[in-house]
Scaffold this motif. Structure first.
Motif, PDB file in Angstrom:
ATOM      1  N   HIS A  62       0.837  -1.204   0.000  1.00 44.05           N
ATOM      2  CA  HIS A  62       0.000   0.000   0.000  1.00 44.05           C
ATOM      3  C   HIS A  62       0.865   1.243   0.000  1.00 44.05           C
ATOM      4  CE1 HIS A  62      -3.936  -1.815   0.399  1.00 44.05           C
ATOM      5  NE2 HIS A  62      -3.512  -2.564   1.403  1.00 44.05           N
ATOM      6  N   GLU A  81       3.002  -4.118  13.996  1.00 45.64           N
ATOM      7  CA  GLU A  81       1.808  -3.705  13.251  1.00 45.64           C
ATOM      8  C   GLU A  81       0.797  -4.845  13.130  1.00 45.64           C
ATOM      9  OE1 GLU A  81       0.513  -1.885   8.898  1.00 45.64           O
ATOM     10  OE2 GLU A  81       2.620  -2.175   9.337  1.00 45.64           O
ATOM     11  N   PHE A  82       1.267  -6.072  13.213  1.00 46.53           N
ATOM     12  CA  PHE A  82       0.415  -7.231  12.959  1.00 46.53           C
ATOM     13  C   PHE A  82       0.025  -7.980  14.231  1.00 46.53           C
ATOM     14  CE2 PHE A  82       3.622  -6.671   9.568  1.00 46.53           C
ATOM     15  CZ  PHE A  82       2.786  -6.120   8.612  1.00 46.53           C
ATOM     16  N   TRP A  90      -3.589  -9.128  14.298  1.00 42.54           N
ATOM     17  CA  TRP A  90      -4.137  -9.611  13.031  1.00 42.54           C
ATOM     18  C   TRP A  90      -4.533 -11.077  13.114  1.00 42.54           C
ATOM     19  CZ3 TRP A  90      -2.109  -7.514   7.803  1.00 42.54           C
ATOM     20  CH2 TRP A  90      -2.096  -6.123   7.830  1.00 42.54           C
ATOM     21  N   ASP A 109      -7.373 -10.837   8.062  1.00 43.15           N
ATOM     22  CA  ASP A 109      -6.683  -9.608   7.683  1.00 43.15           C
ATOM     23  C   ASP A 109      -5.680  -9.817   6.552  1.00 43.15           C
ATOM     24  OD1 ASP A 109      -7.786  -7.884   9.776  1.00 43.15           O
ATOM     25  OD2 ASP A 109      -6.623  -9.139  11.150  1.00 43.15           O
ATOM     26  N   LEU A 110      -5.420 -11.075   6.222  1.00 44.41           N
ATOM     27  CA  LEU A 110      -4.329 -11.396   5.299  1.00 44.41           C
ATOM     28  C   LEU A 110      -4.821 -11.612   3.873  1.00 44.41           C
ATOM     29  CD1 LEU A 110      -2.278 -13.812   7.571  1.00 44.41           C
ATOM     30  CD2 LEU A 110      -1.978 -11.355   7.217  1.00 44.41           C
ATOM     31  N   LYS A 166      -2.621  -6.657  -0.628  1.00 41.58           N
ATOM     32  CA  LYS A 166      -1.406  -5.952  -0.211  1.00 41.58           C
ATOM     33  C   LYS A 166      -1.148  -6.088   1.288  1.00 41.58           C
ATOM     34  CE  LYS A 166      -1.349  -2.815  -4.085  1.00 41.58           C
ATOM     35  NZ  LYS A 166      -1.210  -1.443  -4.558  1.00 41.58           N
ATOM     36  N   ASN A 167      -2.198  -6.276   2.073  1.00 44.52           N
ATOM     37  CA  ASN A 167      -2.003  -6.523   3.510  1.00 44.52           C
ATOM     38  C   ASN A 167      -1.231  -7.827   3.720  1.00 44.52           C
ATOM     39  OD1 ASN A 167      -3.312  -4.214   4.307  1.00 44.52           O
ATOM     40  ND2 ASN A 167      -5.255  -5.225   4.726  1.00 44.52           N
ATOM     41  N   ARG A 168      -1.582  -8.852   2.953  1.00 43.41           N
ATOM     42  CA  ARG A 168      -0.875 -10.135   3.065  1.00 43.41           C
ATOM     43  C   ARG A 168       0.594  -9.955   2.709  1.00 43.41           C
ATOM     44  NH1 ARG A 168      -1.404 -15.457   3.556  1.00 43.41           N
ATOM     45  NH2 ARG A 168      -3.643 -15.532   3.500  1.00 43.41           N
ATOM     46  N   ALA A 178       2.460  -7.204   2.910  1.00 37.81           N
ATOM     47  CA  ALA A 178       3.131  -6.467   3.985  1.00 37.81           C
ATOM     48  C   ALA A 178       3.389  -7.383   5.176  1.00 37.81           C
ATOM     49  CB  ALA A 178       2.298  -5.264   4.407  1.00 37.81           C
ATOM     50  N   PHE A 179       2.390  -8.177   5.527  1.00 40.47           N
ATOM     51  CA  PHE A 179       2.540  -9.112   6.638  1.00 40.47           C
ATOM     52  C   PHE A 179       3.609 -10.162   6.340  1.00 40.47           C
ATOM     53  CE2 PHE A 179       1.641 -13.295   8.394  1.00 40.47           C
ATOM     54  CZ  PHE A 179       1.668 -13.021   9.756  1.00 40.47           C
TER      55      PHE A 179
END
Length: 163
Positions: free
Chosen positions: A22, A37-38, A41, A45-46, A49-51, A53-54
């Motif tokens: 993101h 940040e996670f 989670w 949440d995965l 783009k979140n996945r 980043a994680f």
């Protein structure tokens, strides 16, 4: 004689981070794992783009963006204090810490953990992070790629975005 203090800076080999995160970290900015940040989670949440980043994103201290690769380099002690202040301010702004003063010890701990990770590696050693959810929270593992071992085929690998 004290060994030089080391951290890691964001490095890009292509434009893929611009597409998969993101907010991509800026080339050259100081980075830490940023797994905090996670912490809350779940599998829900995965996605997208979140996945990404994680799964494998380092946290850029200036932008709050993510990057796939970081390179170990020396940092000045005075710069560490500025970075701790910046991270503490981030904790206040985005995570509800009551004050910068209250957040400063946690920010310093995050930086110390990154410095410990970088301490045993030579300049320009590349680091990657891999995260997964476990029954006890987020589990992180790290891969080190020595400068002499780095091949271009190692740098353009990303998962799907599920978008």
């Amino acid at each position: 004689m004290t060994a030089p203090l080391k951290l890691a800076r964001a490095i890009h080999f292509d434009e893929s981070d611009q597409r998969v995160f993101h907010v991509p970290a800026r080339t050259g900015e100081w980075c830490i794992s940023g797994g905090f940040e996670f912490s809350n989670w779940s599998e829900g949440d995965l996605s997208g783009k979140n996945r990404q980043a994680f799964s494998n994103g380092w946290f850029g201290l200036e932008t709050g963006g993510r990057v796939t690769f970081v390179a170990v380099t020396q940092v000045e002690p005075g710069e560490m204090a500025s970075l701790a202040q910046m991270l503490a301010e981030h904790f206040v702004t985005y995570y509800g810490a009551p004050s910068v003063e209250a957040a400063l010890p946690t920010a310093q701990e995050e930086l110390d953990q990154m410095a410990d990770l970088c301490a045993e590696h030579g300049p320009n050693t590349l680091l990657t992070v891999l995260r997964e959810l476990s029954d006890v929270g987020v589990r992180e593992s790290f891969r080190m790629i020595e400068p002499n071992d780095a091949g271009l085929d190692q740098f353009a690998i990303h998962g799907s975005l599920d978008e």
